[in-house]
Design a protein around this motif. Structure first.
Motif, PDB file in Angstrom:
ATOM      1  N   ALA A 105      16.568   4.819  -0.316  1.00  0.00           N
ATOM      2  CA  ALA A 105      16.374   4.971  -1.762  1.00  0.00           C
ATOM      3  C   ALA A 105      15.570   3.808  -2.325  1.00  0.00           C
ATOM      4  O   ALA A 105      14.717   3.998  -3.207  1.00  0.00           O
ATOM      5  CB  ALA A 105      17.734   5.070  -2.452  1.00  0.00           C
ATOM      6  N   LEU A 106      15.817   2.602  -1.827  1.00  0.00           N
ATOM      7  CA  LEU A 106      15.061   1.434  -2.292  1.00  0.00           C
ATOM      8  C   LEU A 106      13.589   1.526  -1.894  1.00  0.00           C
ATOM      9  O   LEU A 106      12.699   1.122  -2.662  1.00  0.00           O
ATOM     10  CB  LEU A 106      15.682   0.152  -1.733  1.00  0.00           C
ATOM     11  CG  LEU A 106      17.032  -0.265  -2.331  1.00  0.00           C
ATOM     12  CD1 LEU A 106      17.621  -1.436  -1.561  1.00  0.00           C
ATOM     13  CD2 LEU A 106      16.862  -0.630  -3.811  1.00  0.00           C
ATOM     14  N   ILE A 107      13.327   2.060  -0.705  1.00  0.00           N
ATOM     15  CA  ILE A 107      11.934   2.233  -0.284  1.00  0.00           C
ATOM     16  C   ILE A 107      11.235   3.261  -1.178  1.00  0.00           C
ATOM     17  O   ILE A 107      10.084   3.070  -1.594  1.00  0.00           O
ATOM     18  CB  ILE A 107      11.869   2.643   1.198  1.00  0.00           C
ATOM     19  CG1 ILE A 107      12.405   1.514   2.087  1.00  0.00           C
ATOM     20  CG2 ILE A 107      10.433   2.987   1.600  1.00  0.00           C
ATOM     21  CD1 ILE A 107      12.546   1.895   3.552  1.00  0.00           C
ATOM     22  N   VAL A 108      11.931   4.356  -1.493  1.00  0.00           N
ATOM     23  CA  VAL A 108      11.368   5.347  -2.424  1.00  0.00           C
ATOM     24  C   VAL A 108      11.093   4.706  -3.773  1.00  0.00           C
ATOM     25  O   VAL A 108      10.022   4.903  -4.375  1.00  0.00           O
ATOM     26  CB  VAL A 108      12.334   6.541  -2.580  1.00  0.00           C
ATOM     27  CG1 VAL A 108      11.877   7.446  -3.720  1.00  0.00           C
ATOM     28  CG2 VAL A 108      12.419   7.343  -1.283  1.00  0.00           C
ATOM     29  N   LEU A 109      12.051   3.930  -4.262  1.00  0.00           N
ATOM     30  CA  LEU A 109      11.891   3.258  -5.555  1.00  0.00           C
ATOM     31  C   LEU A 109      10.700   2.307  -5.538  1.00  0.00           C
ATOM     32  O   LEU A 109       9.982   2.173  -6.537  1.00  0.00           O
ATOM     33  CB  LEU A 109      13.176   2.499  -5.895  1.00  0.00           C
ATOM     34  CG  LEU A 109      13.325   1.999  -7.337  1.00  0.00           C
ATOM     35  CD1 LEU A 109      13.333   3.175  -8.310  1.00  0.00           C
ATOM     36  CD2 LEU A 109      14.611   1.181  -7.473  1.00  0.00           C
ATOM     37  N   THR A 110      10.473   1.666  -4.403  1.00  0.00           N
ATOM     38  CA  THR A 110       9.326   0.764  -4.278  1.00  0.00           C
ATOM     39  C   THR A 110       8.017   1.526  -4.430  1.00  0.00           C
ATOM     40  O   THR A 110       7.047   1.011  -4.996  1.00  0.00           O
ATOM     41  CB  THR A 110       9.359   0.047  -2.914  1.00  0.00           C
ATOM     42  OG1 THR A 110      10.608  -0.635  -2.762  1.00  0.00           O
ATOM     43  CG2 THR A 110       8.231  -0.969  -2.797  1.00  0.00           C
ATOM     44  N   GLY A 111       7.977   2.759  -3.918  1.00  0.00           N
ATOM     45  CA  GLY A 111       6.777   3.559  -4.080  1.00  0.00           C
ATOM     46  C   GLY A 111       6.577   4.051  -5.497  1.00  0.00           C
ATOM     47  O   GLY A 111       5.442   4.200  -5.959  1.00  0.00           O
ATOM     48  N   LEU A 112       7.681   4.278  -6.208  1.00  0.00           N
ATOM     49  CA  LEU A 112       7.590   4.810  -7.571  1.00  0.00           C
ATOM     50  C   LEU A 112       7.395   3.724  -8.625  1.00  0.00           C
ATOM     51  O   LEU A 112       6.818   3.987  -9.687  1.00  0.00           O
ATOM     52  CB  LEU A 112       8.870   5.600  -7.903  1.00  0.00           C
ATOM     53  CG  LEU A 112       9.114   6.876  -7.078  1.00  0.00           C
ATOM     54  CD1 LEU A 112      10.462   7.474  -7.436  1.00  0.00           C
ATOM     55  CD2 LEU A 112       7.997   7.889  -7.309  1.00  0.00           C
ATOM     56  N   VAL A 113       7.885   2.519  -8.347  1.00  0.00           N
ATOM     57  CA  VAL A 113       7.810   1.424  -9.325  1.00  0.00           C
ATOM     58  C   VAL A 113       6.933   0.317  -8.756  1.00  0.00           C
ATOM     59  O   VAL A 113       7.389  -0.483  -7.920  1.00  0.00           O
ATOM     60  CB  VAL A 113       9.226   0.870  -9.639  1.00  0.00           C
ATOM     61  CG1 VAL A 113       9.146  -0.230 -10.693  1.00  0.00           C
ATOM     62  CG2 VAL A 113      10.146   1.995 -10.095  1.00  0.00           C
ATOM     63  N   PRO A 114       5.686   0.220  -9.188  1.00  0.00           N
ATOM     64  CA  PRO A 114       4.771  -0.787  -8.636  1.00  0.00           C
ATOM     65  C   PRO A 114       5.297  -2.217  -8.782  1.00  0.00           C
ATOM     66  O   PRO A 114       5.043  -3.062  -7.925  1.00  0.00           O
ATOM     67  CB  PRO A 114       3.490  -0.584  -9.450  1.00  0.00           C
ATOM     68  CG  PRO A 114       3.567   0.831  -9.942  1.00  0.00           C
ATOM     69  CD  PRO A 114       5.020   1.093 -10.161  1.00  0.00           C
ATOM     70  N   GLN A 115       6.038  -2.474  -9.872  1.00  0.00           N
ATOM     71  CA  GLN A 115       6.539  -3.826 -10.091  1.00  0.00           C
ATOM     72  C   GLN A 115       7.497  -4.274  -8.983  1.00  0.00           C
ATOM     73  O   GLN A 115       7.559  -5.461  -8.649  1.00  0.00           O
ATOM     74  CB  GLN A 115       7.247  -3.922 -11.450  1.00  0.00           C
ATOM     75  CG  GLN A 115       6.336  -3.748 -12.650  1.00  0.00           C
ATOM     76  CD  GLN A 115       6.053  -2.289 -12.979  1.00  0.00           C
ATOM     77  OE1 GLN A 115       6.475  -1.383 -12.256  1.00  0.00           O
ATOM     78  NE2 GLN A 115       5.340  -2.056 -14.078  1.00  0.00           N
ATOM     79  N   LEU A 116       8.244  -3.320  -8.417  1.00  0.00           N
ATOM     80  CA  LEU A 116       9.169  -3.669  -7.343  1.00  0.00           C
ATOM     81  C   LEU A 116       8.406  -4.084  -6.094  1.00  0.00           C
ATOM     82  O   LEU A 116       8.765  -5.061  -5.429  1.00  0.00           O
ATOM     83  CB  LEU A 116      10.095  -2.493  -7.041  1.00  0.00           C
ATOM     84  CG  LEU A 116      11.187  -2.727  -5.990  1.00  0.00           C
ATOM     85  CD1 LEU A 116      12.047  -3.923  -6.361  1.00  0.00           C
ATOM     86  CD2 LEU A 116      12.049  -1.481  -5.830  1.00  0.00           C
ATOM     87  N   GLY A 117       7.346  -3.356  -5.782  1.00  0.00           N
ATOM     88  CA  GLY A 117       6.508  -3.739  -4.654  1.00  0.00           C
ATOM     89  C   GLY A 117       5.880  -5.100  -4.864  1.00  0.00           C
ATOM     90  O   GLY A 117       5.783  -5.913  -3.933  1.00  0.00           O
TER      91      GLY A 117
END
Length: 394
Positions: A105-117
């Motif tokens: 889920a965190l990896i998916v979130l990283t793809g959806l939220v550029p700020q997390l990446g």
């Protein structure tokens, strides 16, 4: 469209076969060891190996066909090494499965939220790599401890690896595994150990996930950080160096969803390939850069094929004499350890924080039930912050 037997197709296909064999045959023992360390029984560990193998293979095929780029997907070998060093969390295997789901889920979130990446990319590379190096150190001692405990059966594996490293460096880890398989076969023949034929059939063992604070902090967060910092971010950089721009969002969504799908069956994480990415995207895959995606599709097919035999690989590992599998795992990780140590020492200003991070991770201590990998990063960042106070550093 060139004929199937034309050189423009044969070269990427052969490169893909090599990439798949090299990517699977050495590191798979680390995956099995990692899953067992966090509470999986042999059947659940074999199921996890099957899940990650098939899912990373399908992800290779999907992304390569979707983008027409030679994108290679792999399991998180550093993540599996982390699991070995972590051990079981409170709640046992179900808690580990829950942690794998959270990681996806965190990896998916990283793809959806550029700020997390962007936030992940701000973790200093020397500290992230020092944490990984500390985790790998214990596993890389396997050949030495194995030679001390069982020299006659471990020495052939080490000698084959060394000879291959001299003459066929790309095949060093796979040939070490072949040597180990021969040693195991001789051991079984001499000892007369029984083999359950039914155990050789591939099967999935599903586990209902449990979500615990210990699983989140000790497994999910470190697994996510290690996977991102040592696989996904370097994987993009390797591909960029080869002239390809990886579609970040699509890659994170595919690997994140794939990780979540595989978690209930015991799969820990899939991600962009880093070091092995060059096997399918480099010159070995042919002069025609527009057709190198065929190599990644072939790699995916090899992963799926080998994954179907995961139960047999699991049985082979379970029959191994003392020290043999630990030696194979350690030899397979030496290259990754070297790369991590080089990155750890790359920034003179971060040598002390990186050393603190490395020592903490290598210690294997758990404070408050939280694994050493988590504390390694916390302590390293804290020391780095203290040393940079008033100096204008970030």
């Amino acid at each position: 469209m060139p004929a199937a037997g034309s050189p423009s197709v044969l070269r990427p296909i052969s490169a893909g076969v090599v990439s798949g064999l090299v990517g699977f045959t050495g590191p798979f023992v680390v995956v099995l060891a990692g899953l067992a360390a966090v509470g999986a029984n042999p059947e659940q560990a074999s199921s996890g190996l099957l899940a990650v193998s098939v899912l990373m293979g399908l992800s290779c095929v999907l992304l390569s066909l979707w983008t027409r780029l030679p994108i290679s997907i792999a399991w998180s070998t550093p993540g599996a090494a982390l699991l070995v060093a972590t051990g079981p969390a409170e709640g046992g295997w179900p808690a580990a499965v829950g942690a794998f789901l959270i990681t996806g889920a965190l990896i998916v979130l990283t793809g959806l939220v550029p700020q997390l990446g962007a936030l992940i990319s701000r973790i200093p590379t020397p500290l992230a790599q020092a944490m990984l190096a500390g985790i790998l150190l214990q596993l890389c001692l396997g050949p030495i401890t194995g030679l001390a405990a069982n020299p006659f059966e471990v020495a052939p594996v080490v000698l084959v690896w060394l000879a291959a490293l001299r003459f066929l460096p790309r095949w060093a880890s796979p040939l070490a595994f072949v040597a180990a398989a021969v040693v195991i076969a001789i051991h079984v023949a001499v000892s007369g150990a029984p083999i359950d034929a039914q155990a050789l059939a591939p099967r999935l063992e599903f586990t209902a996930p449990a979500f615990t604070l210990s699983g989140l902090v000790s497994i999910a967060l470190p697994l996510y950080l290690v996977t991102m910092a040592s696989q996904n971010v370097p994987g993009v950089a390797v591909m960029r160096g080869l002239g390809y721009e990886v579609p970040w969002r699509r890659s994170m969504l595919v690997t994140g969803v794939g990780t979540m799908i595989g978690a209930p069956a015991g799969g820990h994480a899939i991600n962009l390939a880093a070091i092995s990415a060059a096997l399918a995207a480099g010159p070995d895959a042919g002069e025609d850069r527009s057709r190198r995606w065929i190599a990644s599709v072939t790699t995916g097919a090899v992963y799926v094929t080998l994954g179907i035999a995961s139960a047999a690989f699991g049985v082979l590992v379970s029959l191994a004499p003392v020290g043999v599998i630990a030696a194979v795992a350690g030899l397979a990780l030496i290259g990754t350890l070297i790369t991590s140590l080089q990155a750890t020492l790359a920034e003179p200003a971060d040598l002390v924080p990186a050393a603190v991070c490395f020592i903490t991770a290598a210690s294997g201590i758990a404070i408050g039930g939280i694994s050493a990998a988590f504390w390694a990063l916390i302590f390293g960042l804290a020391v780095r912050w203290v040393l940079r106070i008033g100096r204008g550093g970030s």
